[in-house]
Design a protein around this motif. Structure first.
Motif, PDB file in Angstrom:
ATOM      1  N   ALA A   1      -2.517   3.159  -6.793  1.00  0.00           N
ATOM      2  CA  ALA A   1      -2.731   1.701  -6.815  1.00  0.00           C
ATOM      3  C   ALA A   1      -2.349   1.110  -8.169  1.00  0.00           C
ATOM      4  O   ALA A   1      -1.838  -0.015  -8.237  1.00  0.00           O
ATOM      5  CB  ALA A   1      -4.188   1.388  -6.484  1.00  0.00           C
ATOM      6  N   THR A   2      -2.576   1.871  -9.232  1.00  0.00           N
ATOM      7  CA  THR A   2      -2.187   1.379 -10.564  1.00  0.00           C
ATOM      8  C   THR A   2      -0.681   1.151 -10.617  1.00  0.00           C
ATOM      9  O   THR A   2      -0.203   0.150 -11.158  1.00  0.00           O
ATOM     10  CB  THR A   2      -2.622   2.392 -11.657  1.00  0.00           C
ATOM     11  OG1 THR A   2      -4.026   2.576 -11.521  1.00  0.00           O
ATOM     12  CG2 THR A   2      -2.302   1.884 -13.054  1.00  0.00           C
ATOM     13  N   TRP A   3       0.097   2.047 -10.021  1.00  0.00           N
ATOM     14  CA  TRP A   3       1.561   1.860  -9.998  1.00  0.00           C
ATOM     15  C   TRP A   3       1.937   0.609  -9.204  1.00  0.00           C
ATOM     16  O   TRP A   3       2.803  -0.160  -9.608  1.00  0.00           O
ATOM     17  CB  TRP A   3       2.265   3.090  -9.421  1.00  0.00           C
ATOM     18  CG  TRP A   3       2.333   4.245 -10.378  1.00  0.00           C
ATOM     19  CD1 TRP A   3       1.775   5.479 -10.229  1.00  0.00           C
ATOM     20  CD2 TRP A   3       2.997   4.274 -11.661  1.00  0.00           C
ATOM     21  NE1 TRP A   3       2.037   6.274 -11.319  1.00  0.00           N
ATOM     22  CE2 TRP A   3       2.794   5.556 -12.212  1.00  0.00           C
ATOM     23  CE3 TRP A   3       3.736   3.338 -12.399  1.00  0.00           C
ATOM     24  CZ2 TRP A   3       3.305   5.941 -13.458  1.00  0.00           C
ATOM     25  CZ3 TRP A   3       4.254   3.711 -13.640  1.00  0.00           C
ATOM     26  CH2 TRP A   3       4.043   4.992 -14.155  1.00  0.00           C
ATOM     27  N   ILE A   4       1.268   0.401  -8.066  1.00  0.00           N
ATOM     28  CA  ILE A   4       1.539  -0.821  -7.268  1.00  0.00           C
ATOM     29  C   ILE A   4       1.246  -2.055  -8.129  1.00  0.00           C
ATOM     30  O   ILE A   4       2.053  -2.982  -8.203  1.00  0.00           O
ATOM     31  CB  ILE A   4       0.645  -0.873  -5.998  1.00  0.00           C
ATOM     32  CG1 ILE A   4       1.102   0.159  -4.971  1.00  0.00           C
ATOM     33  CG2 ILE A   4       0.612  -2.292  -5.389  1.00  0.00           C
ATOM     34  CD1 ILE A   4       2.242  -0.248  -4.072  1.00  0.00           C
TER      35      ILE A   4
ATOM     36  N   GLY B   1       4.048   4.836   4.762  1.00  0.00           N
ATOM     37  CA  GLY B   1       4.600   3.533   4.416  1.00  0.00           C
ATOM     38  C   GLY B   1       5.178   3.545   3.010  1.00  0.00           C
ATOM     39  O   GLY B   1       4.796   4.376   2.173  1.00  0.00           O
ATOM     40  N   LEU B   2       6.117   2.625   2.742  1.00  0.00           N
ATOM     41  CA  LEU B   2       6.719   2.490   1.411  1.00  0.00           C
ATOM     42  C   LEU B   2       6.326   1.113   0.882  1.00  0.00           C
ATOM     43  O   LEU B   2       6.884   0.099   1.306  1.00  0.00           O
ATOM     44  CB  LEU B   2       8.240   2.626   1.512  1.00  0.00           C
ATOM     45  CG  LEU B   2       8.972   2.718   0.178  1.00  0.00           C
ATOM     46  CD1 LEU B   2       8.537   3.953  -0.587  1.00  0.00           C
ATOM     47  CD2 LEU B   2      10.480   2.749   0.399  1.00  0.00           C
ATOM     48  N   GLY B   3       5.334   1.101  -0.025  1.00  0.00           N
ATOM     49  CA  GLY B   3       4.672  -0.159  -0.351  1.00  0.00           C
ATOM     50  C   GLY B   3       5.027  -0.786  -1.680  1.00  0.00           C
ATOM     51  O   GLY B   3       5.440  -0.107  -2.622  1.00  0.00           O
ATOM     52  N   ALA B   4       4.845  -2.114  -1.727  1.00  0.00           N
ATOM     53  CA  ALA B   4       4.935  -2.879  -2.974  1.00  0.00           C
ATOM     54  C   ALA B   4       4.028  -4.100  -2.842  1.00  0.00           C
ATOM     55  O   ALA B   4       3.725  -4.556  -1.731  1.00  0.00           O
ATOM     56  CB  ALA B   4       6.370  -3.312  -3.240  1.00  0.00           C
ATOM     57  N   ASP B   5       3.605  -4.619  -4.009  1.00  0.00           N
ATOM     58  CA  ASP B   5       2.748  -5.813  -4.069  1.00  0.00           C
ATOM     59  C   ASP B   5       3.492  -7.005  -3.456  1.00  0.00           C
ATOM     60  O   ASP B   5       4.612  -7.320  -3.878  1.00  0.00           O
ATOM     61  CB  ASP B   5       2.448  -6.055  -5.560  1.00  0.00           C
ATOM     62  CG  ASP B   5       1.519  -7.224  -5.794  1.00  0.00           C
ATOM     63  OD1 ASP B   5       1.607  -8.238  -5.063  1.00  0.00           O
ATOM     64  OD2 ASP B   5       0.704  -7.134  -6.734  1.00  0.00           O
ATOM     65  N   ILE B   6       2.863  -7.701  -2.502  1.00  0.00           N
ATOM     66  CA  ILE B   6       3.570  -8.814  -1.822  1.00  0.00           C
ATOM     67  C   ILE B   6       3.896  -9.972  -2.771  1.00  0.00           C
ATOM     68  O   ILE B   6       4.731 -10.796  -2.444  1.00  0.00           O
ATOM     69  CB  ILE B   6       2.809  -9.391  -0.602  1.00  0.00           C
ATOM     70  CG1 ILE B   6       1.407  -9.878  -0.983  1.00  0.00           C
ATOM     71  CG2 ILE B   6       2.764  -8.425   0.546  1.00  0.00           C
ATOM     72  CD1 ILE B   6       0.814 -10.816   0.072  1.00  0.00           C
ATOM     73  N   THR B   7       3.218 -10.034  -3.919  1.00  0.00           N
ATOM     74  CA  THR B   7       3.482 -11.161  -4.827  1.00  0.00           C
ATOM     75  C   THR B   7       4.579 -10.838  -5.851  1.00  0.00           C
ATOM     76  O   THR B   7       4.930 -11.687  -6.663  1.00  0.00           O
ATOM     77  CB  THR B   7       2.196 -11.573  -5.594  1.00  0.00           C
ATOM     78  OG1 THR B   7       1.831 -10.503  -6.472  1.00  0.00           O
ATOM     79  CG2 THR B   7       1.051 -11.870  -4.647  1.00  0.00           C
ATOM     80  N   ASN B   8       5.103  -9.618  -5.826  1.00  0.00           N
ATOM     81  CA  ASN B   8       6.092  -9.207  -6.830  1.00  0.00           C
ATOM     82  C   ASN B   8       7.471  -9.042  -6.169  1.00  0.00           C
ATOM     83  O   ASN B   8       7.767  -8.010  -5.557  1.00  0.00           O
ATOM     84  CB  ASN B   8       5.625  -7.893  -7.477  1.00  0.00           C
ATOM     85  CG  ASN B   8       6.508  -7.493  -8.640  1.00  0.00           C
ATOM     86  OD1 ASN B   8       7.730  -7.678  -8.604  1.00  0.00           O
ATOM     87  ND2 ASN B   8       5.903  -6.949  -9.667  1.00  0.00           N
ATOM     88  N   GLU B   9       8.317 -10.058  -6.314  1.00  0.00           N
ATOM     89  CA  GLU B   9       9.598 -10.056  -5.583  1.00  0.00           C
ATOM     90  C   GLU B   9      10.536  -8.926  -6.033  1.00  0.00           C
ATOM     91  O   GLU B   9      11.274  -8.385  -5.215  1.00  0.00           O
ATOM     92  CB  GLU B   9      10.283 -11.415  -5.716  1.00  0.00           C
ATOM     93  CG  GLU B   9       9.493 -12.501  -4.995  1.00  0.00           C
ATOM     94  CD  GLU B   9      10.346 -13.670  -4.545  1.00  0.00           C
ATOM     95  OE1 GLU B   9      11.292 -14.023  -5.263  1.00  0.00           O
ATOM     96  OE2 GLU B   9      10.051 -14.217  -3.457  1.00  0.00           O
TER      97      GLU B   9
END
Ligand code: AMP
Ligand code: MG
Length: 315
Positions: free
Chosen positions: A13-16, A31-39
């Motif tokens: 989570a720290t990396w996200i 899943g391959l995830g990223a923060d939705i607010t970081n384009e």
């Protein structure tokens, strides 16, 4: 880029939260995830997978309460599905909040939302500052990754971190239902069948035949999918007869006819779904040339297996 493999939800989570791309386990597939607010992070998901930009991502939340952060309205049919299937292997399509980046939704007015029923996924998502956009953690077009090694094979050095967990218990991607339409429509089959959805919302409609539509409602449906390097041949009533040959493999509910080098005999459809994608990848590692796949009955999760097999068999 060095890819870190960790079992710590806090590290992942720290990396996200730092704007990196992280693969994580769920009960459907990884899943391959990223923060939705970081384009930039969202763009890096598309780059790592080689995913076309017009194919939207599913937003993952840790609890149903977060739906309000990403959807602008929740119709009564959606509430019925949420009460019944969240957390679980169901993605709901709802009208999106204005604030959601068009990169996540591929410019659509709607958004896909899922709350995984997986202890590691939920603990990880709880530690992320915002919901996490995530498609399946595989190179576009390849079979979805159902264990961390498959993720690593496809994406090592392209993503920052893999959160290691057990093999995905279901093995097929989520059922997708569009509740932005009335009545709702099934867009993609999964572990939750149309029949089951209709027990709760009887007017739920079946998928539209995508062949007839230039732009299907779920953009991902028009792309090739789930394909191993081996040739996939469908077997069973109405399909080819399996003619065993050297260097061929078989997966199904019954024993293979003829000579087959490698067999995956499944005791029921749940096991078939669980093993399908990992078997495809195993066959590729062993340079199998043809995989014969027995079509399961078109009922329950069998419908989702048939859907994936048909797509995998397309040239
Ligand atoms: P994957 O998780 O790799 O299976 O990809 C996500 C799937 O969800 C793709 O088939 C997308 O087309 C579908 N999807 C995501 N958001 C939407 C949306 N707003 N409307 C329709 N389909 C969507
Ligand atoms: Mg996918």
């Amino acid at each position: 880029m060095q890819t870190i493999i960790t079992e710590s939800v806090t590290v992942a989570a720290t990396w996200i939260n730092r704007g990196e791309v992280v693969a994580f386990p769920t009960e459907t597939v990884y899943g391959l995830g990223a923060d939705i607010t970081n384009e930039t992070a969202i763009e890096n998901i598309f780059a790592a997978k080689g995913r076309p930009l017009d194919n939207p991502l599913i937003i993952h939340i840790h609890s149903p309460g977060q739906i309000q952060d990403v959807a602008s309205e929740i119709p009564e049919t959606a509430n019925t599905f949420i009460r019944q299937f969240f957390p679980g292997p169901l993605t709901l399509i709802l009208n999106r909040k204005e604030t959601i980046s068009p990169l996540v939704t591929a410019g659509l007015p709607t958004v896909g939302i899922r709350c995984p029923n997986h202890p590691v996924a939920r603990e990880f998502l709880k530690r992320c500052n915002h919901p996490v956009a995530a498609p399946s953690a595989n190179i576009s077009g390849r079979p979805s990754a159902t264990d961390w090694k498959a993720v690593h094979d496809d994406l090592k050095e392209k993503i920052r971190c893999v959160l290691k967990g057990p093999q995905s218990a279901l093995g097929l991607e989520s059922t997708i239902v569009d509740c932005s339409e009335t009545p709702p429509r099934l867009l993609r089959s999964g572990a939750i069948s149309l029949e089951t959805l209709r027990k709760f919302v009887p007017e739920t409609r079946p998928p539209v035949d995508t062949e007839k539509h230039v732009r299907p409602k779920s953009p991902g449906l028009k792309y090739p999918h789930y394909s191993p390097s081996a040739l996939v041949k469908l077997c069973g009533p109405g399909y080819s007869v399996c003619e065993g040959e050297a260097g061929s493999a078989w997966i199904g509910l019954s024993s293979p006819p003829g000579k087959i080098a490698k067999t995956c005999l499944c005791k029921d459809m749940e096991e078939y779904a669980f093993r399908l994608f990992s078997f495809f990848r195993e066959c590729d590692r062993e340079h199998i040339k043809t995989i014969f796949c027995e079509m399961p009955p078109a009922e329950g999760i069998g419908i989702a297996i048939r859907d994936r097999l048909k797509k995998a068999a397309e040239e």
